[in-house]
Design a protein around this motif. Structure first.
Motif, PDB file in Angstrom:
ATOM      1  N   ASP A 100       6.528  -5.135   2.753  1.00 27.08           N
ATOM      2  CA  ASP A 100       5.631  -4.118   3.322  1.00 27.08           C
ATOM      3  C   ASP A 100       4.983  -4.621   4.609  1.00 27.08           C
ATOM      4  O   ASP A 100       4.808  -3.865   5.569  1.00 27.08           O
ATOM      5  CB  ASP A 100       4.533  -3.750   2.306  1.00 27.08           C
ATOM      6  CG  ASP A 100       5.088  -2.905   1.165  1.00 27.08           C
ATOM      7  OD1 ASP A 100       6.209  -2.365   1.314  1.00 27.08           O
ATOM      8  OD2 ASP A 100       4.421  -2.803   0.119  1.00 27.08           O
ATOM      9  N   ASP A 101       4.627  -5.901   4.620  1.00 30.63           N
ATOM     10  CA  ASP A 101       4.026  -6.480   5.841  1.00 30.63           C
ATOM     11  C   ASP A 101       5.001  -6.370   7.011  1.00 30.63           C
ATOM     12  O   ASP A 101       4.655  -5.879   8.086  1.00 30.63           O
ATOM     13  CB  ASP A 101       3.725  -7.986   5.653  1.00 30.63           C
ATOM     14  CG  ASP A 101       2.577  -8.250   4.690  1.00 30.63           C
ATOM     15  OD1 ASP A 101       1.860  -7.310   4.337  1.00 30.63           O
ATOM     16  OD2 ASP A 101       2.415  -9.434   4.295  1.00 30.63           O
ATOM     17  N   VAL A 102       6.214  -6.864   6.781  1.00 30.69           N
ATOM     18  CA  VAL A 102       7.175  -6.956   7.889  1.00 30.69           C
ATOM     19  C   VAL A 102       7.605  -5.553   8.333  1.00 30.69           C
ATOM     20  O   VAL A 102       7.783  -5.302   9.533  1.00 30.69           O
ATOM     21  CB  VAL A 102       8.388  -7.848   7.495  1.00 30.69           C
ATOM     22  CG1 VAL A 102       9.388  -7.939   8.638  1.00 30.69           C
ATOM     23  CG2 VAL A 102       7.910  -9.249   7.106  1.00 30.69           C
ATOM     24  N   LYS A 103       7.725  -4.647   7.370  1.00 30.92           N
ATOM     25  CA  LYS A 103       8.106  -3.264   7.715  1.00 30.92           C
ATOM     26  C   LYS A 103       7.088  -2.669   8.696  1.00 30.92           C
ATOM     27  O   LYS A 103       7.451  -2.080   9.721  1.00 30.92           O
ATOM     28  CB  LYS A 103       8.152  -2.428   6.427  1.00 30.92           C
ATOM     29  CG  LYS A 103       8.652  -1.032   6.631  1.00 30.92           C
ATOM     30  CD  LYS A 103       8.812  -0.340   5.308  1.00 30.92           C
ATOM     31  CE  LYS A 103       9.200   1.109   5.547  1.00 30.92           C
ATOM     32  NZ  LYS A 103       9.021   1.918   4.357  1.00 30.92           N
ATOM     33  N   GLU A 104       5.813  -2.862   8.409  1.00 30.43           N
ATOM     34  CA  GLU A 104       4.764  -2.296   9.266  1.00 30.43           C
ATOM     35  C   GLU A 104       4.716  -3.016  10.621  1.00 30.43           C
ATOM     36  O   GLU A 104       4.647  -2.372  11.673  1.00 30.43           O
ATOM     37  CB  GLU A 104       3.411  -2.410   8.534  1.00 30.43           C
ATOM     38  CG  GLU A 104       2.268  -1.668   9.196  1.00 30.43           C
ATOM     39  CD  GLU A 104       2.480  -0.154   9.281  1.00 30.43           C
ATOM     40  OE1 GLU A 104       3.188   0.415   8.427  1.00 30.43           O
ATOM     41  OE2 GLU A 104       1.937   0.446  10.240  1.00 30.43           O
ATOM     42  N   LEU A 105       4.783  -4.346  10.573  1.00 31.07           N
ATOM     43  CA  LEU A 105       4.695  -5.117  11.830  1.00 31.07           C
ATOM     44  C   LEU A 105       5.858  -4.802  12.767  1.00 31.07           C
ATOM     45  O   LEU A 105       5.708  -4.784  13.988  1.00 31.07           O
ATOM     46  CB  LEU A 105       4.687  -6.634  11.534  1.00 31.07           C
ATOM     47  CG  LEU A 105       3.468  -7.182  10.780  1.00 31.07           C
ATOM     48  CD1 LEU A 105       3.694  -8.637  10.394  1.00 31.07           C
ATOM     49  CD2 LEU A 105       2.196  -7.045  11.620  1.00 31.07           C
ATOM     50  N   SER A 106       7.027  -4.541  12.166  1.00 35.12           N
ATOM     51  CA  SER A 106       8.223  -4.325  12.994  1.00 35.12           C
ATOM     52  C   SER A 106       8.161  -3.002  13.770  1.00 35.12           C
ATOM     53  O   SER A 106       8.960  -2.773  14.674  1.00 35.12           O
ATOM     54  CB  SER A 106       9.494  -4.378  12.135  1.00 35.12           C
ATOM     55  OG  SER A 106       9.509  -3.273  11.260  1.00 35.12           O
ATOM     56  N   LYS A 107       7.193  -2.146  13.406  1.00 35.51           N
ATOM     57  CA  LYS A 107       7.053  -0.877  14.154  1.00 35.51           C
ATOM     58  C   LYS A 107       6.399  -1.119  15.517  1.00 35.51           C
ATOM     59  O   LYS A 107       6.459  -0.278  16.401  1.00 35.51           O
ATOM     60  CB  LYS A 107       6.181   0.101  13.352  1.00 35.51           C
ATOM     61  CG  LYS A 107       6.843   0.597  12.070  1.00 35.51           C
ATOM     62  CD  LYS A 107       5.881   1.518  11.332  1.00 35.51           C
ATOM     63  CE  LYS A 107       6.408   1.842   9.941  1.00 35.51           C
ATOM     64  NZ  LYS A 107       5.355   2.397   9.079  1.00 35.51           N
ATOM     65  N   ALA A 108       5.743  -2.273  15.656  1.00 38.30           N
ATOM     66  CA  ALA A 108       5.064  -2.573  16.925  1.00 38.30           C
ATOM     67  C   ALA A 108       6.084  -2.956  17.991  1.00 38.30           C
ATOM     68  O   ALA A 108       7.113  -3.563  17.689  1.00 38.30           O
ATOM     69  CB  ALA A 108       4.081  -3.720  16.726  1.00 38.30           C
ATOM     70  N   LYS A 109       5.761  -2.624  19.263  1.00 44.38           N
ATOM     71  CA  LYS A 109       6.683  -2.942  20.370  1.00 44.38           C
ATOM     72  C   LYS A 109       6.839  -4.455  20.545  1.00 44.38           C
ATOM     73  O   LYS A 109       7.865  -4.932  20.967  1.00 44.38           O
ATOM     74  CB  LYS A 109       6.130  -2.370  21.680  1.00 44.38           C
ATOM     75  CG  LYS A 109       6.482  -0.924  21.912  1.00 44.38           C
ATOM     76  CD  LYS A 109       6.203  -0.575  23.389  1.00 44.38           C
ATOM     77  CE  LYS A 109       5.629   0.815  23.522  1.00 44.38           C
ATOM     78  NZ  LYS A 109       4.226   0.982  23.177  1.00 44.38           N
ATOM     79  N   HIS A 110       5.768  -5.189  20.261  1.00 47.15           N
ATOM     80  CA  HIS A 110       5.774  -6.627  20.544  1.00 47.15           C
ATOM     81  C   HIS A 110       5.729  -7.446  19.266  1.00 47.15           C
ATOM     82  O   HIS A 110       5.101  -7.032  18.283  1.00 47.15           O
ATOM     83  CB  HIS A 110       4.585  -6.995  21.429  1.00 47.15           C
ATOM     84  CG  HIS A 110       4.563  -6.193  22.696  1.00 47.15           C
ATOM     85  ND1 HIS A 110       5.309  -6.524  23.794  1.00 47.15           N
ATOM     86  CD2 HIS A 110       3.921  -5.037  22.998  1.00 47.15           C
ATOM     87  CE1 HIS A 110       5.113  -5.612  24.737  1.00 47.15           C
ATOM     88  NE2 HIS A 110       4.282  -4.695  24.272  1.00 47.15           N
ATOM     89  N   LEU A 111       6.388  -8.595  19.338  1.00 44.72           N
ATOM     90  CA  LEU A 111       6.321  -9.533  18.214  1.00 44.72           C
ATOM     91  C   LEU A 111       5.198 -10.538  18.497  1.00 44.72           C
ATOM     92  O   LEU A 111       4.920 -10.820  19.663  1.00 44.72           O
ATOM     93  CB  LEU A 111       7.638 -10.313  18.086  1.00 44.72           C
ATOM     94  CG  LEU A 111       8.793  -9.639  17.342  1.00 44.72           C
ATOM     95  CD1 LEU A 111       9.426  -8.579  18.222  1.00 44.72           C
ATOM     96  CD2 LEU A 111       9.837 -10.663  16.940  1.00 44.72           C
TER      97      LEU A 111
END
Ligand SMILES: CC(C)(COP(=O)(O)OP(=O)(O)OC[C@H]1O[C@@H](n2cnc3c(N)ncnc32)[C@H](O)[C@@H]1OP(=O)(O)O)[C@@H](O)C(=O)NCCC(=O)NCCSC(=O)C[C@H](O)C(=O)O
Ligand SMILES: [Mg+2]
Length: 326
Positions: A100-111
């Protein structure tokens, strides 16, 4: 530095220092608090970690994910950050929250510049972690990024299996293109819980663990980040433990409150008299070597041989790398 000195293999020179990130203090900023997140660009610390794991109550995890993803999505609008590195600590694979963490974070343009993955206990977990990141970000986005990886050793099992854990993580970068492992954190509080220990400010109960931990990190040329000091008001105790960690070979320390930052960062810089000693010793050694004498010499009343020179070089180069990164 002259070639004779450069020829030595040291702690510093054997590591690829391109893109070196000083991590003297690694500050956790809970992602659940929008008020604290708003201060992030101005916080002057080597490594700033947006926190999703234990610093974030379970009931606030979803909000924290959304906040951090929004922060990363809109990163350029935040302007220059005072920290060297902006990271995110996700939840462990065993918590069941990582996907769930990575799914949400991956929506952001930047890492973020670094992902921190806690409680890595078993080499098999690494395949699961890679799979979660690959599924959400896509292999190419990961392979094309400069983001680094930091993992946590927080249990008896992980400490004993550390060489295999580090080798497996490094191989995942080499063979599959996962983020490059750059450092390892000793999760002392979870470690104490795992072993049924009572933690103390003196930290005698984790003496063996910290020493094994730092040895394993250095065997793989990785940065070693020391325990957290939870007694926020006790800055003298924090200084004592930071200086101790630095003397044992640690590169930095976890940090939970802004008042801890200067204490930790100063402690992980060699003191001015040590820097002066190291520079003078290297100069003397070069002179001595040019005169073709035995490489063992007396300097300011003490015997100096190769390992002492290596320690002096570590001091000079650590300062140089930190200054160059500023
Ligand atoms: C511990 C805290 C909950 C204390 O917070 P608070 O009560 O707000 O402290 P203060 O009133 O003294 O705060 C003064 C101002 O400083 C700001 N502040 C406080 N902490 C932080 C922070 N971490 N980052 C940025 N800014 C911070 C406050 O907002 C106040 O500002 P202002 O109102 O403008 O004056 C809190 O410090 C905290 O939550 N810290 C982080 C806790 C955390 O993340 N813990 C988990 C990491 S440690 C760990 O997991 C170790 C490892 O894994 C292991 O197993 O060992
Ligand atoms: Mg922990």
């Amino acid at each position: 530095m002259r070639s004779a000195i450069r020829a030595f293999s040291t702690n510093v020179t054997k590591t690829d220092r391109k893109g070196f990130v000083p991590r003297r203090a690694l500050l956790y900023v809970p992602g659940s608090s929008e008020k604290v997140l708003a201060k992030v660009p101005k916080i002057k610390v080597d490594s700033l970690v947006l926190e999703l794991e234990d610093g974030c109550p379970l009931a606030s995890k979803a909000q924290a994910r959304t906040n951090i993803a929004a922060y990363l999505d809109d990163l350029p609008s935040k302007g220059d950050h005072a920290c060297f590195e902006l990271g995110v600590r996700v939840n462990s694979v065993s918590s069941g929250l990582l996907a769930d963490d990575v799914k949400e974070l991956s929506k952001a343009k930047h890492l973020p510049q670094v992902f921190l993955v806690p409680k890595v206990d078993d080499p098999d977990e690494l395949a699961a972690i890679w799979d979660i990141f690959k599924t959400n970000y896509g292999a190419e986005r990961i392979q094309n990024s400069k983001s680094r990886l930091i993992i946590y050793i927080e249990s008896a099992r992980a400490l004993l299996d550390m060489p295999r854990l580090l080798a497996t993580t490094l191989n995942l970068h080499k063979n599959a293109g996962f983020f490059k492992l750059d450092g390892v954190v000793f999760g002392s509080d979870d470690f104490c819980a795992d072993l049924g220990m009572s933690r103390s400010n003196e930290g005698t109960e984790t003496l063996y663990a910290r020493q094994r931990f730092v040895t394993c990190c250095k065997a793989f040329s990785l940065q070693a980040i020391d325990s957290v000091y939870i007694d926020i008001k006790d800055l003298d105790g924090l200084r004592r433990q930071s200086i101790e960690g630095k003397a044992w070979g640690f590169d930095g320390k976890q940090c939970i409150h802004p008042t801890q930052i200067p204490v930790i960062q100063e402690s992980f810089l060699p003191p001015p008299d040590k820097i002066e000693w190291a520079k003078a010793l290297i100069d003397e050694y070069i002179k001595h070597e040019n005169e073709q004498r035995n490489t063992v010499l007396t300097f300011r009343g003490s015997m100096v041989d190769r390992p002492v020179i290596l320690q002096a070089m570590n001091i000079v180069q650590t300062v140089k790398y930190i200054q160059e990164s500023q």
